[in-house]
Design an enzyme around this catalytic site. Structure first.
Site, PDB file in Angstrom:
ATOM      1  N   TRP A 188      53.218 -32.096  62.145  1.00 28.15           N
ATOM      2  CA  TRP A 188      53.768 -33.629  61.823  1.00 28.15           C
ATOM      3  C   TRP A 188      52.968 -34.478  60.912  1.00 28.15           C
ATOM      4  O   TRP A 188      51.641 -34.512  61.268  1.00 28.15           O
ATOM      5  CB  TRP A 188      53.998 -34.154  63.182  1.00 28.15           C
ATOM      6  CG  TRP A 188      55.004 -33.603  64.025  1.00 28.15           C
ATOM      7  CD1 TRP A 188      55.828 -32.759  63.893  1.00 28.15           C
ATOM      8  CD2 TRP A 188      55.388 -34.019  65.423  1.00 28.15           C
ATOM      9  NE1 TRP A 188      56.835 -32.350  64.821  1.00 28.15           N
ATOM     10  CE2 TRP A 188      56.457 -33.119  65.590  1.00 28.15           C
ATOM     11  CE3 TRP A 188      54.979 -34.800  66.302  1.00 28.15           C
ATOM     12  CZ2 TRP A 188      57.220 -33.289  67.110  1.00 28.15           C
ATOM     13  CZ3 TRP A 188      55.385 -34.963  67.586  1.00 28.15           C
ATOM     14  CH2 TRP A 188      56.514 -34.185  67.851  1.00 28.15           C
ATOM     15  N   GLU A 244      64.999 -51.045  76.297  1.00 29.51           N
ATOM     16  CA  GLU A 244      65.302 -50.251  77.552  1.00 29.51           C
ATOM     17  C   GLU A 244      64.088 -50.324  78.448  1.00 29.51           C
ATOM     18  O   GLU A 244      64.121 -49.999  79.662  1.00 29.51           O
ATOM     19  CB  GLU A 244      65.391 -48.738  77.215  1.00 29.51           C
ATOM     20  CG  GLU A 244      66.595 -48.185  76.528  1.00 29.51           C
ATOM     21  CD  GLU A 244      66.698 -48.346  75.112  1.00 29.51           C
ATOM     22  OE1 GLU A 244      65.700 -49.116  74.611  1.00 29.51           O
ATOM     23  OE2 GLU A 244      67.348 -47.712  74.204  1.00 29.51           O
TER      24      GLU A 244
END
Lengths: 548, 548
Positions: free
Chosen positions: A450, A332
């Site tokens: 995380w 992208e």
């Protein structure tokens, strides 16, 4: 009030015109499917591209129509790059490593009108040809003498060299809107159908300028560039275009990507710069190290696509005198977004400091801007060391997928409006160097915090017995998820679970330590050489962690 | 079908935004008119540029209006570069070396609304202010404490630092058409009134990408760049923009362009790259050579504007270890058109071969195309060794002069349509290296053949007693014109006419040998440091050649 400079559209054809005119004698060398080493020049390539453009016109290919390729890196593929885009059609590079069903979906979705393929892929093409009704022309990338007998399975099959020979080399590249589509590449997402990224002539030209800059790929006419990254993967990171812009020699490895073949080509063609994903370098490193070899001309290699393990940075740098330039990008983003070129302030770093910096994905190339945002979409300041999702924007960053599949990919919240969310989790340091800690979907969520899987994998990869390592989150009754390390050992090497876990000592917070290690024969790789952690998560969904 | 990448205009403001965000700490060092050495950073420069944009808005400067500068190279001038263009107005850099009458003409023609000037130019400004009715604001580039008493001569004079201080640093750079005008620079033609070249944001950004490429100026974040070429002369060849794009340190010499001042600044700021016209290097070379000095960090310098004499290439290269990159361009080409970077094929050249190549102006940077045509407008093939007029085109080459003065400057004949005729006479070799042999108006026409004055000057300049040499055609009854060599001797050096002519032996065709030599105290230089041969031709119009 407008400026009064010439209005010239930025067109892919202008790259070829420049290369022919100002670097006509410069070589393009290709290892072919036929087995030999083929040599041509930009001048000859330009003439053949014009013949091909005449052939495509004769076949009825119209402006904006898609022309597909299933091909390795080589001069014929490069001729297709310039002939198809140059005449105003759209080059669609298919990834032959995809599952045939995915290929069928993509070729149909793109409405490919013609498909050019290397003979390697004849069985694949034969298998899908009957189901692709819209493809009007099938072309084998070879001379007629090389067509195998079973090519007759494909009705009306054309031969590339016949096509080229049948047309003259006078063709005036048309001038049109630089925002016109030039090429199309589908992302191989891990879920859902692949989505197409439609590059424009403008985005391609601007990306080419930026990619060649000294702090990006640093390409000049004296370079000899071997793109290991495939031309079916985000246009080989733009290197065929960079070659034309700079007059660098291009060396295409074709299908021979094993360590021995690559090394011999690096040496015989005096390659100075290469580029590829980390997994392709494993074989090369093993071959070079195993045979006590050195590179006589190679000084730099660009590694991106996945994070480059620090052990690989050192193996290249300390062992072989090859500087690894870590880079980051996506289909992208055309793909280049960041490169890890040093700043003047880093001149005083010691060796460990330099390697620590080189392990980051680097700083933004001019044209791309980036930021890391928290869950609320608020930008985290550079230097905060907090991780968040990486957002990017720029004239070679996607606005929407082909045929607008899936709606706008851009953020629509106030804080992120107009930015493309990369799906990468990253930090940005005070000097603007971005460091990917994980894919957002691969992050291990333990007790509300995380854990970055890439750091854990890098530590495991540094162990001499480890060939490949993936760290995934597996369900845990107390912590939601805990890390499980999945390891492929090097041939003949031995290491135990406890020895491997002991190697993490002092390198991470204790609660990041993987709960367990499993040894496997292979880790599944996707079509672009990345580890398919979603498959591992599926495989180990019910794994019983010792702590559970 | 259009591509689906983000639509982002190429704007000058994006350079500053990038520099602040990704190279905020990088230094900009300026020798000021006040005499001191001033240090700032891209971060601070960006904030002050936004303050300045607020101030200009408050003063009523509108989109597209021209804001003029009369200033040396320095950080305040750079703030004007970005504030004026960034807000959508047009930066008009006036050349203070022009005659006041020419300045008046230019400022009126451009309809300048405001004029910012260094204190050096207060007398000049005071002399013309009363006659420039359209200029609404006069701003001295200093702090109030530095304003001299006689500044009161200019009614309503503002002080730059007061302006900056009075406004906050929040300003959102507007987004607009990238083809909008960004800056304006007048050419100082030798005949007729000066003509304005109006650059666009697009042309500026594309030129910046191309200028920073490895085979062009090769600029990275680790460079420390000192532009000797003035910011009032084609935007200092784009270096302020290149600095922002790459994060290079910028070192501005202000008014101190003598050899000693420059050398000390090169050393104290560890300059790696510089750029200027040949005449500015004379003083530096004399100082460095005269004092037996070396450069500790400078490795490259770009020389353009006029042909660099081979003797200077060697003085830098062999004597000082500084590689000279010969470049060619014009105000009408933003300016970069060619640079003399080597190709791989030149790796085997010996020293003389390398210097012979370096004396050419070089090959086309991607974006610019060039050709040499004969009198009929037909392209002369590369490698023909025939000289003809050089034509160029590209997205940073002029389409028309400001207010369309003089009609279209482009060729209108079939062979040259759409090309800009440079007025330079050149050859292009088989490798695509262009070599200027003369300005078309300076060519000496002897017996129907052309004699290139630059070659003759270069030979004269190689004589140790010669400081400067100009070769002009003077009327001759038999041959129409014959060459006359006009020479300035180095201080204290002696050479006779016959000795000098003897030094041409074996280096040129015999009929090229100048018919005579005259020694003068000075050769007139124009506002951009080039020799004014038209004045010499006027002066020696009636010169009696011995052969006449």
């Amino acid at each position: 009030m407008l400026g009064q400079m010439m209005q010239q559209p930025l067109l892919v054809s202008s790259l070829l015109v420049h290369a022919e005119r100002h670097h006509g004698e410069r070589e393009i060398v290709s290892r072919r499917v036929e087995g030999d080493l083929h040599r041509t020049t930009y001048r000859e390539l330009a003439a053949r591209s014009r013949r091909l453009a005449n052939a495509l016109t004769k076949l009825g290919v119209q402006r904006s129509e898609r022309v597909a390729t299933l091909a390795w890196n080589g001069y014929r593929h490069m001729e297709l790059y310039f002939a198809v885009s140059g005449m105003g059609a759209v080059l669609h590079t298919l990834n032959p490593r995809l599952h045939p069903e995915q290929l069928l979906y993509i070729a149909e979705h793109a409405e490919d009108q013609a498909l050019f393929f290397d003979l390697t892929f004849l069985p694949l093409v034969a298998a899908v040809a009957g189901r692709l009704q819209k493809v009007r022309h099938w072309v084998a990338l070879c001379a007629r003498a090389h067509l195998p007998a079973d090519a007759a399975k494909i009705p009306g099959l054309l031969c590339y060299e016949d096509l080229i020979d049948a047309h003259h080399d006078r063709f005036d590249w048309p001038e049109f809107d630089e925002n016109s589509a030039s090429s199309l590449c589908y992302t191989s997402g891990t879920t859902g159908n692949p989505k197409g990224v439609l590059y424009s002539h403008r985005s391609t030209l601007l990306h080419t300028y930026a990619a060649a800059l000294p702090d990006a790929l640093n390409c000049s006419a004296t370079d000899s560039i071997l793109p290991v990254v495939p031309m079916f993967h985000v246009n080989a990171w733009g290197l065929p275009y960079v070659g034309c812009m700079t007059g660098a020699k291009l060396v295409f490895p074709g299908p021979a990507l094993d360590g021995k073949s690559l090394y011999e080509l690096f040496e015989s063609e005096q390659v100075t710069l290469s580029a590829g994903v980390p997994t392709v370098w494993q074989g090369l490193l093993a071959y070079v190290q195993g045979n006590g070899l050195k590179f006589s001309s190679m000084r730099r290699t660009v590694i991106g696509g996945s994070a480059c393990p620090p052990a690989m940075l050192r193996a290249f740098g300390e062992g072989l005198g090859v500087h690894v330039l870590h880079a980051w990008g996506m289909t992208e983003t055309s793909p280049l977004g960041t490169t890890c070129a040093f700043k003047a302030a880093h001149a005083g770093l010691d060796k460990d400091g330099r390697y620590a910096l080189m392990a980051k994905q680097g700083r933004a190339i001019f044209g791309v801007d980036m930021k890391v945002v928290d869950d609320a979409g608020q930008e985290l300041p550079f230097g905060s060391e907090q991780q968040g999702e990486l957002l990017v924007r720029g004239p070679w960053v996607i606005e929407s997928y082909f045929k607008d599949v899936g709606g706008s990919p851009l953020r629509s919240d106030a804080a992120g409006r107009g930015w493309f969310p990369t799906g990468d989790v990253a930090t940005i340091d005070a000097d603007g160097y971005m460091h990917i800690t994980d894919r957002s979907k691969d992050v291990i969520k333990s007790g509300g915090e995380w854990i970055g899987s890439i750091d854990l994998e890098n530590i495991a990869m540094a162990h001499p017995a480890v060939a490949m390592a993936a760290c995934i989150g597996v369900p845990h009754p107390k912590w939601d998820e805990r890390p499980l390390l999945v390891v492929v050992k090097k041939p003949g090497a031995e290491v135990t679970r406890d020895e491997l876990l002991a190697s993490f000592g002092g390198k991470i917070a204790k609660w990041w330590l993987p709960d367990d290690v499993v040894f496997v024969d292979a880790i599944p790789l996707g079509a672009t050489g990345k580890m398919q952690k979603n498959k591992l998560r599926e495989q180990f969904r019910d794994y019983q962690l010792p702590s559970a």
